[in-house]
Structure formats: C-alpha cells, structure tokens
Motif scaffolding. Sequence first.
Motif, PDB file in Angstrom:
ATOM      1  N   LEU A  23       0.839  -1.163  -0.257  1.00  6.97           N
ATOM      2  CA  LEU A  23       0.131   0.053  -0.065  1.00  6.97           C
ATOM      3  C   LEU A  23       0.906   1.124  -0.128  1.00  6.97           C
ATOM      4  O   LEU A  23       1.687   1.296   1.081  1.00  6.97           O
ATOM      5  CB  LEU A  23      -1.001   0.071   1.282  1.00  6.97           C
ATOM      6  N   ARG A  24       0.595   2.122  -1.034  1.00  6.70           N
ATOM      7  CA  ARG A  24       1.462   3.497  -1.104  1.00  6.70           C
ATOM      8  C   ARG A  24       0.586   4.813  -1.669  1.00  6.70           C
ATOM      9  O   ARG A  24      -0.577   4.289  -2.137  1.00  6.70           O
ATOM     10  CB  ARG A  24       2.736   3.153  -2.048  1.00  6.70           C
ATOM     11  N   GLN A  50       6.711   4.310   3.143  1.00  6.83           N
ATOM     12  CA  GLN A  50       7.055   5.390   3.507  1.00  6.83           C
ATOM     13  C   GLN A  50       6.457   6.754   2.915  1.00  6.83           C
ATOM     14  O   GLN A  50       6.463   7.676   3.514  1.00  6.83           O
ATOM     15  CB  GLN A  50       8.598   5.522   3.616  1.00  6.83           C
ATOM     16  N   SER A  51       5.967   6.285   1.715  1.00  5.78           N
ATOM     17  CA  SER A  51       5.340   7.460   0.808  1.00  5.78           C
ATOM     18  C   SER A  51       3.957   7.813   1.671  1.00  5.78           C
ATOM     19  O   SER A  51       3.184   8.762   1.204  1.00  5.78           O
ATOM     20  CB  SER A  51       5.116   7.162  -0.535  1.00  5.78           C
ATOM     21  N   ILE A  52       3.457   6.927   2.384  1.00  2.00           N
ATOM     22  CA  ILE A  52       2.214   7.321   3.378  1.00  2.00           C
ATOM     23  C   ILE A  52       2.448   8.454   4.210  1.00  2.00           C
ATOM     24  O   ILE A  52       3.232   8.029   5.180  1.00  2.00           O
ATOM     25  CB  ILE A  52       1.557   6.040   3.828  1.00  2.00           C
ATOM     26  N   PRO A  53       1.917   9.349   4.299  1.00  2.00           N
ATOM     27  CA  PRO A  53       2.084  10.699   5.227  1.00  2.00           C
ATOM     28  C   PRO A  53       1.849   9.952   6.680  1.00  2.00           C
ATOM     29  O   PRO A  53       0.802   9.367   6.838  1.00  2.00           O
ATOM     30  CB  PRO A  53       1.303  11.636   4.863  1.00  2.00           C
ATOM     31  N   GLY A  73       7.797  -0.506   3.891  1.00  2.00           N
ATOM     32  CA  GLY A  73       8.677  -0.613   2.572  1.00  2.00           C
ATOM     33  C   GLY A  73       9.227   1.190   2.170  1.00  2.00           C
ATOM     34  O   GLY A  73       8.772   2.041   2.943  1.00  2.00           O
ATOM     35  N   THR A  74      10.114   1.115   1.342  1.00  2.00           N
ATOM     36  CA  THR A  74      10.700   2.125   0.910  1.00  2.00           C
ATOM     37  C   THR A  74      11.619   2.812   2.066  1.00  2.00           C
ATOM     38  O   THR A  74      11.512   4.129   2.261  1.00  2.00           O
ATOM     39  CB  THR A  74       9.888   3.213   0.285  1.00  2.00           C
ATOM     40  N   VAL A  75      12.007   2.120   3.036  1.00  5.30           N
ATOM     41  CA  VAL A  75      12.821   2.448   4.168  1.00  5.30           C
ATOM     42  C   VAL A  75      14.312   2.723   3.797  1.00  5.30           C
ATOM     43  O   VAL A  75      14.800   1.816   3.340  1.00  5.30           O
ATOM     44  CB  VAL A  75      12.756   1.620   5.390  1.00  5.30           C
ATOM     45  N   VAL A  76      14.952   3.751   3.888  1.00  4.34           N
ATOM     46  CA  VAL A  76      16.078   4.127   3.328  1.00  4.34           C
ATOM     47  C   VAL A  76      17.068   4.596   4.452  1.00  4.34           C
ATOM     48  O   VAL A  76      18.194   4.911   4.161  1.00  4.34           O
ATOM     49  CB  VAL A  76      16.039   5.150   2.216  1.00  4.34           C
ATOM     50  N   GLU A  77      16.807   4.962   5.878  1.00  6.85           N
ATOM     51  CA  GLU A  77      17.288   5.297   6.836  1.00  6.85           C
ATOM     52  C   GLU A  77      17.357   4.406   8.108  1.00  6.85           C
ATOM     53  O   GLU A  77      16.152   4.211   8.334  1.00  6.85           O
ATOM     54  CB  GLU A  77      16.994   6.727   7.132  1.00  6.85           C
TER      55      GLU A  77
END
Length: 217
Positions: A23-24, A50-53, A73-77
């Motif tokens: 889900l994004r 992470q694109s979900i506020p 997902g989309t975790v970068v830090e």
Amino acid sequence: MSGVSPPVDILEAIAQQRIVPVLRNCDPDDAIATGRACAQAGMRVIELTQSIPDVGSAVRALVEQDDLIVGVGTVVEPDQVRANVGVGARFIVSYAFDERVVETALELGVAVIPGALTATEVARCRHAGASAVKLFPARLIEPSYLGDLRAVMPGIEFMVTGGIPSTAEGIRPWLDAGALAVGVGSALGSAGEDGADEVARRCHEVLEHVSAAERAG
C-alpha cells in the motif's frame, strides 16, 4: 557483518500467504481501511510504504487494533527503521541495499528485506545478513532470471515486486521459479478510491490465483 538468523515466523507467514499487498501513495485513514479490506480477504501480512504521510499511525492501528503483521517499505534510513519498529512494524523492506538499514533492523530483531537486481547486489544483501531479498523491479526481468539466481545462491529467499500483474499468468511463473512471495501494489486498488469491498474482492481473486497455481503445480 556475519549472517544473523532471520525471524523465521515472519518469513513463514509471508511464505504461507505468497502474496504481499503493498500500500502506497494514500493517506493514513485510507491505508488503514485498505489494510483491513486486505485482511478481510485473508491477507494478514501487508506492507505499507514510507510514501504514506504519518505511516506510523497506520502501522500502529493495523497492528494494535487488527492484529495484522505489518511491514514498512521504501525505508532508506536507520531512523525510519527505529520509528517503524517502535510502532509495531514486524519487517522492513527497501528498494535497494543499505547496510545501515539492514544492521539496524537486525539489531531490533525484525526481518529485513533489502532490494537488489544483480547477482552482486544479492550477494551483498546475503553477506549483510538480510532475512530475504526483494528482487526489484520485476518488470525488467523474466522468472527464469530468478531461477538462475536461486541455482547459484541456494538458501536465499526472494520476494519479487515491481509491475507484476495480479493475474494467474502474471503470478504463477514467479512462484514456479521459486519466489517466496510476490508483492502486488496498485492492481489491488485502495479503499478510498475503489471501496473496501472491491479491494477485498480483488485480494480474494489474487489468492484464488495462487491456490490454482499451487494445485496445478
């Protein structure tokens, strides 16, 4: 870093479901409603991105109120890892490999699935102790490519995502090639745009495709 034993229960849950809804690009309320619709159809392992506020509020609600197994997902830090695990995330996913993200997730005791495409990238993920590898983007490769990677890298589990149609023809070749699971995103829709009942219907249909593929296999 030496390999760390993966949280087997999470990988087993993913393997049993075979499809992970991703889900994004929605707000937290929509993410919660969509996650609940997925669960209604039998998908209790879901990934939010992470694109979900304020994604943490959605994670917390789905974990505490609905008892779902939620990954982010989309975790970068590393800070994102800590924040999401702090609100109940059970696994961490990224589109690429970052050793800091892998190390932080393993230190906190959650499964971590970094992204890779080439054999060199997959090998780096394994060396860092990744629980599994996200093969991404799938639209650029064929299922036979996954088979080739598995032949020379036994013991690595792959979750394949990126442009895979939510049809039997789209899903079955990847499962036949040995994917632990397939990630499906926009094809499932969202409760806000399509309605919760429609999302649940699509999820049920995808799970039926998986069952049919396994029966045929």
